[in-house]
Motif scaffolding. Structure first.
Motif, short mmCIF file in Angstrom:
data_model
loop_
_atom_site.label_atom_id
_atom_site.label_comp_id
_atom_site.label_asym_id
_atom_site.label_seq_id
_atom_site.Cartn_x
_atom_site.Cartn_y
_atom_site.Cartn_z
N GLU A 31 7.09 40.32 -18.49
CA GLU A 31 7.61 39.51 -17.39
C GLU A 31 8.28 40.38 -16.33
OE1 GLU A 31 8.58 35.64 -20.25
OE2 GLU A 31 10.19 37.00 -19.62
N GLN A 54 9.41 33.48 -12.12
CA GLN A 54 10.66 34.12 -12.53
C GLN A 54 11.02 35.27 -11.60
OE1 GLN A 54 11.66 34.71 -16.67
NE2 GLN A 54 9.65 33.92 -17.26
N ARG A 55 12.31 35.44 -11.43
CA ARG A 55 12.84 36.59 -10.70
C ARG A 55 13.80 37.35 -11.61
NH1 ARG A 55 14.18 34.81 -4.42
NH2 ARG A 55 12.08 34.09 -3.89
N GLU A 61 8.51 37.58 -7.46
CA GLU A 61 8.41 36.59 -8.52
C GLU A 61 7.17 36.87 -9.35
OE1 GLU A 61 8.51 32.52 -7.42
OE2 GLU A 61 10.24 32.71 -6.10
N GLU A 80 5.18 34.51 -12.28
CA GLU A 80 5.12 33.26 -13.04
C GLU A 80 6.40 32.46 -12.88
OE1 GLU A 80 4.05 34.37 -17.03
OE2 GLU A 80 1.96 34.78 -16.48
N ARG A 107 9.38 39.88 -22.76
CA ARG A 107 10.23 40.16 -21.60
C ARG A 107 9.76 41.40 -20.86
NH1 ARG A 107 12.06 37.65 -17.61
NH2 ARG A 107 14.06 38.33 -16.77
N ASP A 133 17.41 38.79 -12.67
CA ASP A 133 18.81 38.48 -12.40
C ASP A 133 19.51 39.76 -11.95
OD1 ASP A 133 19.61 39.98 -14.68
OD2 ASP A 133 19.58 38.23 -15.97
#
Length: 417
Positions: free
Chosen positions: A107, A238-239, A234, A236, A104, A241
């Motif tokens: 990311e 994902q953004r 973004e 990959e 995480r 939250d």
């Protein structure tokens, strides 16, 4: 009287209430006689006494700090990044991805790196230089004043306001005030009768409320600012939250408004104390300001430490560190390590190969804002020592164990004609 090993207790507030010279002397003894010492639980009211039972190891040597920084599989960030322990919910709410491990961490850092792409970084650099110039325009004619109030607090606040598109007025002022309060949980003068936890939680919650307001506004009306870039970024597919955006807002608010605030005050103080080095800088500001910035960061170490937690048994020097033990990386000590820096107690803006650890010892958690912090200091030093080069003052220190802080610094200077 020389500091002796048995007098040193990094866990106490009394230790951090000493002068910077006394603290430096203590770390010199530790590097020489016990470079990986064990301390009992930090003197803290962030947890109830019955839960505040875990001591910590300290890494005081440059190479050990770099080793721990570059082995996140052995030295985890997920349990918290300060020697004092927070409730896990507060760690998540305030420390964002710097208190996470991969995957995480990678990311979320990837998402923020998209927001920090070169075009955006250039725009932020332009904001930094403009604010530095405007602020010195305002304070230079005065001839005297508290540099911390006039510049150190103002410059990061204005820069941060530009970064996030904070509207002038109440929202901007609340944000800067909360950010500058947040890291002072161990300073009784700042907490004003509240517990460190109460003081910390109030600041975090206020910043979360502001972040939620800004997030809703930017989704409805995107702007040309970091909040919009983070919301839209973004990695990959994902953004972030909303909770992650709010935690990142807290992280950057503190990083922009506290560490850089104190770094700017340290810079003026150290040059006032070293007139030969100031003369060298003034002689060729454009050619020497980058070296000056690096030496200020090494000398002052605005962030005193980061903490990790061992994921497995590991030996460093004579210390047998067990899985689950807290390990504190003392950047302020690593930057004075005699084995890493020739003559480390000399301030030298021409120092070659100045590979300090002010932004961390490398690895995946190296400071995301390092380039912007350097830009701010470079812009400020250039403006100050071109316009009011004889500025001098006397600092009043904050008694903190995480930030190397200056509370006030009354200064005088000759107004430019």
């Amino acid at each position: 009287m020389a500091t002796t090993l048995d007098q040193i207790d990094l866990a106490t507030r009394a230790f951090w209430a000493q002068t910077p010279d006394e603290i430096d002397a203590a770390f010199t003894v530790l590097r020489r006689e016990n470079p990986v010492p064990w301390s009992g639980p930090a003197e803290s009211d962030l947890l109830p006494p019955e839960l505040n039972t875990q001591g910590f190891w300290s890494l005081t040597k440059y190479d050990d700090i770099r080793f721990a920084s570059r082995h996140p599989d052995v030295f985890s960030s997920a349990e918290g990044i300060t020697m004092e322990t927070f409730d896990p919910l507060m760690t998540q709410a305030a420390q964002s991805f710097i208190a996470m491990d991969d995957p995480r961490h990678a990311e979320l850092r990837g998402i923020t790196m998209e927001a920090f792409k070169p075009a955006n970084m250039k725009r932020m650099g332009d904001w930094v230089r403009g604010h530095a110039r405007d602020l010195i325009d305002e304070m230079a004619p005065l001839g005297e004043g508290d540099f911390v109030e006039l510049v150190s607090k103002q410059l990061p606040g204005r820069i941060f306001g530009s970064f996030f598109g904070l509207p002038a007025g109440e929202v901007h002022d609340r944000t800067i005030d909360a950010a500058q309060r947040l890291l002072s949980w161990s300073d009784p003068a700042a907490t004003k009768g509240k517990t460190g936890l109460e003081h910390f939680v109030e600041a975090v919650m206020e910043l979360h409320e502001i972040a939620a307001l800004l997030t809703d506004q930017r989704r409805a009306e995107p702007g040309d600012d970091l909040m919009t870039w983070v919301i839209q970024a973004e990695f990959e597919g994902q953004r972030m939250d909303d909770d992650e955006i709010a935690a990142f807002f807290v992280l950057l608010a503190v990083a922009a408004n506290d560490t850089t605030r104190h770094a700017s005050a340290h810079a003026i103080n150290v040059f006032a104390q070293h007139p030969v080095q100031k003369a060298l800088l003034i002689e060729d500001i454009d050619g020497r300001v980058e070296g000056a910035v690096e030496e200020v960061l090494r000398w002052a170490s605005p962030l005193l430490h980061m903490r990790r937690t061992a994921t497995q048994d590991v030996t460093i020097g004579d210390a047998e560190i067990k899985a689950g033990d807290k390990v504190v990386l003392w950047y302020c000590s690593g930057n004075r390590d005699e084995d890493a820096f020739p003559d480390p107690f000399s301030f030298d803006i021409l120092r070659p190969k100045n590979r300090h650890v002010a932004f961390g010892g490398g690895g995946p958690h190296y400071c995301l804002g390092a380039a912007l912090a350097r830009t701010m200091l470079r812009s400020l030093l250039s403006e100050v020592y071109t316009r009011i080069p004889d500025i001098t003052g006397e600092p009043e220190w904050l008694a903190l164990n995480f930030i190397n802080g200056i509370e006030r610094m009354p200064c005088t200077w000759t107004p430019p004609r």
